[in-house]
Write a protein that holds these residues in place. Sequence first.
Motif, PDB file in Angstrom:
ATOM      1  N   UNK A  55       0.816  -1.226   0.000  1.00 17.67           N
ATOM      2  CA  UNK A  55       0.000   0.000   0.000  1.00 17.67           C
ATOM      3  C   UNK A  55       0.842   1.266   0.000  1.00 17.67           C
ATOM      4  N   UNK A  56       2.095   1.138   0.400  1.00 19.40           N
ATOM      5  CA  UNK A  56       2.962   2.309   0.524  1.00 19.40           C
ATOM      6  C   UNK A  56       4.208   2.136  -0.330  1.00 19.40           C
ATOM      7  N   UNK A  57       4.020   1.916  -1.603  1.00 18.92           N
ATOM      8  CA  UNK A  57       5.155   1.679  -2.503  1.00 18.92           C
ATOM      9  C   UNK A  57       6.036   2.922  -2.676  1.00 18.92           C
ATOM     10  N   UNK A  58       5.606   4.032  -2.129  1.00 25.13           N
ATOM     11  CA  UNK A  58       6.380   5.277  -2.170  1.00 25.13           C
ATOM     12  C   UNK A  58       7.378   5.364  -1.008  1.00 25.13           C
ATOM     13  N   UNK A  59       7.349   4.363  -0.122  1.00 21.43           N
ATOM     14  CA  UNK A  59       8.290   4.279   1.007  1.00 21.43           C
ATOM     15  C   UNK A  59       9.099   2.990   0.805  1.00 21.43           C
ATOM     16  N   UNK A  60      10.421   3.038   0.953  1.00 17.66           N
ATOM     17  CA  UNK A  60      11.231   1.831   0.751  1.00 17.66           C
ATOM     18  C   UNK A  60      10.807   0.682   1.677  1.00 17.66           C
ATOM     19  N   UNK A  61      10.811  -0.530   1.159  1.00 17.68           N
ATOM     20  CA  UNK A  61      10.443  -1.707   1.953  1.00 17.68           C
ATOM     21  C   UNK A  61      11.334  -1.848   3.183  1.00 17.68           C
ATOM     22  N   UNK A  62      12.559  -1.352   3.088  1.00 17.79           N
ATOM     23  CA  UNK A  62      13.481  -1.437   4.225  1.00 17.79           C
ATOM     24  C   UNK A  62      12.950  -0.664   5.442  1.00 17.79           C
ATOM     25  N   UNK A  63      12.205   0.402   5.202  1.00 21.10           N
ATOM     26  CA  UNK A  63      11.592   1.166   6.292  1.00 21.10           C
ATOM     27  C   UNK A  63      10.648   0.270   7.086  1.00 21.10           C
ATOM     28  N   UNK A  64       9.805  -0.475   6.374  1.00 19.44           N
ATOM     29  CA  UNK A  64       8.835  -1.362   7.021  1.00 19.44           C
ATOM     30  C   UNK A  64       9.540  -2.544   7.676  1.00 19.44           C
ATOM     31  N   UNK A  65      10.546  -3.100   7.002  1.00 19.81           N
ATOM     32  CA  UNK A  65      11.284  -4.238   7.557  1.00 19.81           C
ATOM     33  C   UNK A  65      11.926  -3.872   8.885  1.00 19.81           C
ATOM     34  N   UNK A  66      12.424  -2.657   8.989  1.00 13.90           N
ATOM     35  CA  UNK A  66      13.071  -2.216  10.218  1.00 13.90           C
ATOM     36  C   UNK A  66      12.080  -2.091  11.379  1.00 13.90           C
ATOM     37  N   UNK A  67      10.786  -2.004  11.079  1.00 15.51           N
ATOM     38  CA  UNK A  67       9.759  -1.844  12.111  1.00 15.51           C
ATOM     39  C   UNK A  67       9.032  -3.140  12.466  1.00 15.51           C
ATOM     40  N   UNK A  68       9.313  -4.214  11.743  1.00 12.61           N
ATOM     41  CA  UNK A  68       8.523  -5.442  11.912  1.00 12.61           C
ATOM     42  C   UNK A  68       8.627  -6.026  13.321  1.00 12.61           C
TER      43      UNK A  68
END
Length: 142
Positions: free
Chosen positions: A24-37
């Motif tokens: 849903x947030x392809x405008x934010x790098x996946x690494x941002x989300x991975x760091x929060x998992x």
Amino acid sequence: MIRVANKDDFPTLASIWYTASVEAHDFIPASFWAAQKINMQEVYLPGADTWVFCLDGQLAGFVCHHQGFIPALFVDKSCQLQGIGQQLLTFLQTQYPALSLAVYAKNQAAHRFYQRHGFVETERKTCAHSGEEEIHMHWHQA
């Protein structure tokens, strides 16, 4: 079926959150989300009131509530567009007289979803974590 989440649900919910967030947030790098998992699984989910939607015995989605705010509402990709998000949101709206949330401005589908369910925009500001513009929204019972 909607029920209260338990600690055994948190790994699956964190996976649902991660996959849905990246998509849903392809405008934010996946690494941002991975760091929060890990924080999502070990801090955010246990720190909020969290309910899950079960479909055929599987976790299909979840919603969190924390001090009047909805920090998360996510549905598993394979279960989207079946009304699960709507049911989770409606459930919260029956539990609380007022709710607030923030949605990324570039996530137009989520913005429209919340508007359809009575949320109105209250302000826009830059997210301190991602640098992206957020739309803050509020809903209250009529």
